[in-house]
Scaffold this motif. Sequence first.
Motif, mmCIF file in Angstrom:
data_model
loop_
_atom_site.group_PDB
_atom_site.id
_atom_site.type_symbol
_atom_site.label_atom_id
_atom_site.label_comp_id
_atom_site.label_asym_id
_atom_site.label_seq_id
_atom_site.Cartn_x
_atom_site.Cartn_y
_atom_site.Cartn_z
ATOM 1 N N HIS A 1 15.451 -4.938 37.450
ATOM 2 C CA HIS A 1 14.595 -5.555 36.430
ATOM 3 C C HIS A 1 14.391 -4.592 35.274
ATOM 4 C CE1 HIS A 1 10.936 -3.182 37.259
ATOM 5 N NE2 HIS A 1 11.397 -3.162 38.488
ATOM 6 N N PRO B 1 17.830 -7.563 42.272
ATOM 7 C CA PRO B 1 18.493 -6.277 42.502
ATOM 8 C C PRO B 1 19.989 -6.398 42.762
ATOM 9 C CG PRO B 1 17.143 -6.875 44.397
ATOM 10 C CD PRO B 1 16.928 -7.926 43.363
ATOM 11 N N ASN C 1 19.248 -7.611 35.274
ATOM 12 C CA ASN C 1 19.051 -8.407 36.473
ATOM 13 C C ASN C 1 20.408 -8.790 37.064
ATOM 14 O OD1 ASN C 1 16.600 -8.559 34.882
ATOM 15 N ND2 ASN C 1 15.885 -9.991 36.422
ATOM 16 N N GLU D 1 15.764 -2.207 43.740
ATOM 17 C CA GLU D 1 14.719 -2.958 43.039
ATOM 18 C C GLU D 1 14.384 -2.338 41.686
ATOM 19 O OE1 GLU D 1 11.492 -3.347 45.819
ATOM 20 O OE2 GLU D 1 12.501 -4.973 46.893
ATOM 21 N N GLN D 2 14.376 -1.019 41.603
ATOM 22 C CA GLN D 2 14.140 -0.340 40.332
ATOM 23 C C GLN D 2 15.191 -0.730 39.308
ATOM 24 O OE1 GLN D 2 14.648 3.893 40.532
ATOM 25 N NE2 GLN D 2 14.357 4.173 38.338
ATOM 26 N N CYS E 1 12.622 -9.729 39.435
ATOM 27 C CA CYS E 1 13.603 -8.737 39.892
ATOM 28 C C CYS E 1 14.769 -9.435 40.592
ATOM 29 C CB CYS E 1 12.931 -7.753 40.849
ATOM 30 S SG CYS E 1 14.015 -6.461 41.459
#
Length: 122
Positions: free
Chosen positions: A17, A26, A67, A13-14, A24
């Motif tokens: 985005h 991932p 993304n 997730e970091q 987001c």
Amino acid sequence: GAPNVSTATAVREQHGHDESMHPCAPPDVVVWPQAVGQVQELAALCHRCRVPMVPFGTGTGLEGGVNAVQGGVCFDLSRMDAIAELSLEDFSVTVEPGVTRKALNKHLRGTGLWFPVGTAGM
């Protein structure tokens, strides 16, 4: 191995985005190559398997370019942070893709040169 590859949700997730308004998206996996040869091998494998590749620098972009809208492999290039060559005579420097503007300016300190924000070609 584990320190260079992650499928952890928080890590994905970091890397899914940036600073843009886009939601987001991932990647399936995040890898941290540390040499050009590793990037080449990973890119060849992704190409052969038709897996999307998403480069990741610092995640500060405003375009949504990190993304992973179709999943794939995120190449986090932050560990490739060597400054290879500085030529004061022609105002050029050769860096790896993980070198940040702040790190470059720290390296340039004392030379009379600096790398400004918003430079064309960034």
